[in-house]
Each structure stands twice: as structure tokens, then as C-alpha cells.
Motif scaffolding. Structure first.
Motif, short mmCIF file in Angstrom:
data_model
loop_
_atom_site.label_atom_id
_atom_site.label_comp_id
_atom_site.label_asym_id
_atom_site.label_seq_id
_atom_site.Cartn_x
_atom_site.Cartn_y
_atom_site.Cartn_z
N ARG A 6 18.34 13.95 16.43
CA ARG A 6 18.52 13.26 15.14
C ARG A 6 17.78 11.93 15.09
NH1 ARG A 6 24.73 12.56 14.26
NH2 ARG A 6 23.90 11.48 12.42
N HIS A 7 17.87 11.18 16.19
CA HIS A 7 17.27 9.85 16.24
C HIS A 7 16.60 9.65 17.61
CE1 HIS A 7 19.25 8.85 12.50
NE2 HIS A 7 20.40 9.18 13.01
N PRO A 8 15.35 10.05 17.76
CA PRO A 8 14.66 9.88 19.04
C PRO A 8 14.58 8.41 19.44
CG PRO A 8 13.43 11.32 17.55
CD PRO A 8 14.51 10.70 16.73
N ALA A 9 14.60 8.18 20.73
CA ALA A 9 14.53 6.81 21.26
C ALA A 9 13.09 6.38 21.44
CB ALA A 9 15.27 6.73 22.59
N HIS A 10 12.91 5.07 21.51
CA HIS A 10 11.61 4.47 21.84
C HIS A 10 11.81 3.55 23.05
CE1 HIS A 10 10.78 5.84 17.77
NE2 HIS A 10 9.50 5.66 18.01
N PHE A 11 10.78 3.47 23.87
CA PHE A 11 10.84 2.60 25.05
C PHE A 11 9.85 1.46 24.84
CE2 PHE A 11 9.88 1.97 29.77
CZ PHE A 11 11.04 1.23 29.99
N ALA A 12 10.39 0.27 24.59
CA ALA A 12 9.57 -0.92 24.37
C ALA A 12 9.35 -1.60 25.71
CB ALA A 12 10.26 -1.85 23.39
N VAL A 13 8.15 -1.50 26.26
CA VAL A 13 7.86 -1.96 27.62
C VAL A 13 7.40 -3.42 27.58
CG1 VAL A 13 6.60 -1.46 29.74
CG2 VAL A 13 7.06 0.37 28.10
N PHE A 14 7.93 -4.22 28.52
CA PHE A 14 7.46 -5.61 28.61
C PHE A 14 7.03 -6.02 30.01
CE2 PHE A 14 12.19 -5.70 28.17
CZ PHE A 14 12.53 -5.98 29.48
N ASP A 15 7.08 -5.11 30.99
CA ASP A 15 6.63 -5.50 32.33
C ASP A 15 6.28 -4.27 33.15
OD1 ASP A 15 6.12 -7.39 34.44
OD2 ASP A 15 7.77 -8.60 33.69
N VAL A 16 5.38 -4.46 34.11
CA VAL A 16 5.04 -3.44 35.09
C VAL A 16 5.38 -3.99 36.47
CG1 VAL A 16 2.62 -4.22 35.09
CG2 VAL A 16 3.21 -1.98 36.04
N LEU A 17 6.22 -3.25 37.20
CA LEU A 17 6.72 -3.71 38.50
C LEU A 17 5.99 -3.05 39.67
CD1 LEU A 17 10.55 -3.72 37.75
CD2 LEU A 17 8.79 -5.36 37.07
N HIS A 18 5.40 -1.90 39.40
CA HIS A 18 4.67 -1.19 40.46
C HIS A 18 3.55 -0.40 39.80
CE1 HIS A 18 3.84 1.53 43.86
NE2 HIS A 18 4.43 0.61 44.61
N HIS A 19 2.43 -0.33 40.49
CA HIS A 19 1.24 0.35 39.97
C HIS A 19 0.65 1.20 41.09
CE1 HIS A 19 -2.93 0.79 38.53
NE2 HIS A 19 -2.44 0.60 37.31
N PRO A 20 0.17 2.42 40.79
CA PRO A 20 -0.33 3.29 41.85
C PRO A 20 -1.50 2.72 42.64
CG PRO A 20 -0.86 4.17 39.67
CD PRO A 20 0.13 3.07 39.48
N GLU A 21 -2.31 1.86 42.03
CA GLU A 21 -3.45 1.28 42.74
C GLU A 21 -3.12 -0.07 43.36
OE1 GLU A 21 -6.92 1.05 40.33
OE2 GLU A 21 -6.70 3.10 39.54
N HIS A 22 -2.28 -0.84 42.72
CA HIS A 22 -2.02 -2.21 43.15
C HIS A 22 -0.69 -2.39 43.89
CE1 HIS A 22 -5.48 -3.47 40.78
NE2 HIS A 22 -4.99 -2.79 39.76
N GLY A 23 0.13 -1.35 43.91
CA GLY A 23 1.42 -1.44 44.59
C GLY A 23 2.41 -2.31 43.84
N ASP A 24 3.25 -3.00 44.58
CA ASP A 24 4.30 -3.86 44.01
C ASP A 24 3.65 -5.06 43.33
OD1 ASP A 24 6.47 -5.50 43.47
OD2 ASP A 24 7.48 -5.06 45.35
N THR A 25 3.87 -5.20 42.03
CA THR A 25 3.24 -6.29 41.29
C THR A 25 4.21 -7.42 40.95
OG1 THR A 25 3.68 -5.12 39.21
CG2 THR A 25 1.53 -4.75 40.26
N ARG A 26 5.41 -7.38 41.49
CA ARG A 26 6.39 -8.41 41.14
C ARG A 26 5.97 -9.80 41.60
NH1 ARG A 26 11.69 -5.57 43.52
NH2 ARG A 26 10.09 -5.02 45.08
N GLY A 27 5.11 -9.89 42.57
CA GLY A 27 4.62 -11.18 43.02
C GLY A 27 3.47 -11.72 42.19
N TRP A 28 2.99 -10.95 41.24
CA TRP A 28 1.93 -11.40 40.36
C TRP A 28 2.51 -12.30 39.27
CZ3 TRP A 28 -2.01 -7.01 38.82
CH2 TRP A 28 -2.48 -6.39 39.98
N SER A 29 1.67 -13.09 38.63
CA SER A 29 2.11 -13.90 37.50
C SER A 29 2.40 -13.01 36.29
CB SER A 29 1.04 -14.92 37.14
OG SER A 29 -0.09 -14.26 36.57
N TYR A 30 3.20 -13.53 35.38
CA TYR A 30 3.49 -12.79 34.15
C TYR A 30 2.19 -12.44 33.41
CZ TYR A 30 4.56 -12.12 29.20
OH TYR A 30 4.59 -11.63 27.92
N VAL A 31 1.27 -13.39 33.31
CA VAL A 31 0.03 -13.16 32.59
C VAL A 31 -0.75 -12.01 33.22
CG1 VAL A 31 -2.23 -14.15 32.04
CG2 VAL A 31 -0.17 -15.51 31.73
#
Length: 290
Positions: free
Chosen positions: A106-131
Motif C-alpha cells: 500500500r505504501h512502499p518505503a524509501h531509504f534516505a541515505v546520509f552516510d557511507v560507513l563501509h565501501h568495497p574498495e575503501h573498507g571502513d570509512t568511519r575515520g574519513w571526514s564527513y565531506v
């Protein structure tokens, strides 16, 4: 990165912060989710660390378009008549898997993304800056042709434009703004972000309850001034959401509020959001579990 991940949190502010290196995002009124794209599947984690894939299967299916190894942080939202509806998102989150499938039709959901915490090429990105994380997020979503129901929230460094969002988007169910420092890393469990809401609310600690743990009637909460007060009667969805935490805490010890009202005291480490104005009195209004 180990499951579940501890998510970054925000502290409430009463006025819009302005200054160098500040980034503003619309704050959407939904349910916090972390999307984990594994080799063969997608798992969805709640803010508290629970596996909630079964009730957000439409988002899990959409997440299969992402590459394995991606972990995204965002908000699951549901639109009703063109407006973001927190109650609809809450109903979905508290549903059985079978009921959730009917709601999704009846009402499909949407996923509003604001951060990436892990990336297949770069690994754990939590230590990166927000920018830097934000640039990677935008690149990732564009590279894999992502669009509704998975897309990024807008962001700006222009405080005047953020004020326009704050005022103009309220009618669409946007509850305020998130403010983040561009040079900041991602610190799970830390209230490193700031949030400005239209509704004046505050977060308080749950220290007990009344009624049976499987169907609590009121919460006992510790207010900022140290008082313990009982909430108004919990709605059925809130009681259902909090019951597993209270039950897992075991039998509570008998205690009383400053007004002498009895409750079962437990240590659950849970936080709920209450309307600020109600805390002047001995009964507070719980708006949601955190």
C-alpha cells in the motif's frame, strides 16, 4: 566491520548553528536504518542493533542493486498522500513480517541515505571526514544508478538555504535540520551531530515502568533535573516496541517517584523522546523510542 554497528547520534539545539565547516541536511521523520549489502543478500539493522530486514523487505530488495561490501546509514520513511508519515513508518517497524508485506504494497518505503560507513574498495570509512564520506556516497549512488526508493538526502553549507528548508519543508513532514561538521569523523554512540526540530523535544533515560513488562502501561523516566516521573499511558505501538527491552532487563525492584507513585525500576540503557513542555509537570508525554 562487525554487525551490528553503533550509529552516530545527535543532540538537540534550539537555534540554528552558523559557522565555518557546517553542513545542513533535512531531518526526515522516519526510522533509522543501517543497510548492509552482503555477498548474497541485504540485511537491515535498527538504531538499537536489531535485525529488522523482515519488516523492510522492499528496501532490502532495492539494496541488492548495490555492490557487496557497502554499508549505508540512513532513514526509512513512508509517504502518505505526499507527506512523510512517522506513524506509518512506526506501524511498519512494529508489524509482523506478514503485516509489513501488506503495508509495503500500500505504501512502499524509501531509504534516505546520509552516510557511507563501509565501501568495497575503501573498507571502513568511519575515520574519513564527513565531506569525504559524503562525496563517496554521492559517487557510489550515481555509479550504480540508484534512485527511488534509495537516494541520498540533500546537503548544503548555506545557512540561509537551510533556513528555507526548515520553513518550507515542514508541510511535507520534514521535522527539522541535521547539522554536521565537515571535518568530523563518524563516531558511533556519540552525539556528535546536532538537530534542530520544529517540535520541542528532549531525550530522557528510561529507569522503569508500570504494569507488566510484556505490556507496559507507563514509563518511569529520569528528567534532566534529576527527577523521576511517570509518562502518560503508552500507545500500543510504543508499548510493543519497548516490551522486549523491559522484559530482557529481568524483574524490576520496587521504587517510587518523588510524588510517591510506585514503579518497577530496571536498568535498560534505553532512551525515549518526550515533549519538552510536558516535563514541567509530573507526567511526561513520550513521542517515540530512540
Amino acid at each position: 566491520m562487525d554487525w551490528p554497528v553503533s550509529v552516530a547520534l545527535a543532540q538537540a539545539v534550539q537555534t540554528l548553528p552558523v559557522g565555518k565547516d557546517l553542513h545542513y541536511e533535512p531531518k526526515l521523520d522516519g526510522h533509522r536504518l543501517v543497510l548492509w549489502r552482503a555477498e548474497e543478500t541485504v540485511r537491515l539493522q535498527s538504531r538499537s542493533g536489531r535485525d529488522v530486514t523482515a519488516v523492510w523487505l522492499d528496501l532490502a530488495l532495492a539494496g541488492m542493486r548495490l555492490p557487496a561490501g557497502v554499508v549505508l546509514d540512513g532513514e526509512a520513511v513512508v509517504h502518505i498522500n505526499g507527506r512523510i508519515s512517522f506513524s506509518a513508518a512506526q506501524s511498519r517497524a512494529n508489524s509482523t513480517p506478514a503485516r509489513a508485506r501488506l503495508l509495503a504494497e500500500r505504501h512502499p518505503a524509501h531509504f534516505a541515505v546520509f552516510d557511507v560507513l563501509h565501501h568495497p574498495e575503501h573498507g571502513d570509512t568511519r575515520g574519513w571526514s564527513y565531506v569525504r564520506r559524503r562525496a563517496l556516497l554521492d559517487q557510489l549512488l550515481e555509479e550504480y544508478g540508484m534512485g527511488p526508493p534509495i537516494q541520498s538526502v540533500p546537503t548544503t553549507t548555506d545557512a540561509d538555504w537551510a533556513r528555507v528548508w526548515y520553513e518550507a519543508l515542514q508541510a511535507q513532514g520534514v521535522e527539522g535540520l541535521m547539522i554536521k561538521v565537515g571535518s568530523s569523523t563518524y563516531k558511533g554512540g556519540s552525539r556528535q551531530w546536532r538537530k534542530l526540530r520544529h517540535a520541542e523535544t528532549m531525550d530522557v533515560e528510561v529507569v522503569g515502568y508500570t504494569g507488566p513488562a510484556v505490556r507496559p502501561q507507563h514509563l518511569a523516566v529520569r528528567l534532566p533535573d534529576g527527577r523521576v516521573a511517570l509518562s502518560q499511558t503508552l500507545t500500543a505501538p510504543l508499548a510493543t516496541q519497548l516490551a522486549p527491552l523491559l522484559t530482557a532487563a529481568g524483574p524490576g525492584r520496587r521504587a517510587r517517584t518523588g510524588r510517591g507513585e510506585p514503579y518497577a525500576a530496571v536498568a535498560v540503557g534505553a532512551v525515549v523522546e518526550v515533549l519538552s513542555g510536558t516535563t514541567r509537570h509530573a507526567v511526561v508525554t513520550v513521542t517515540r523510542a530512540k
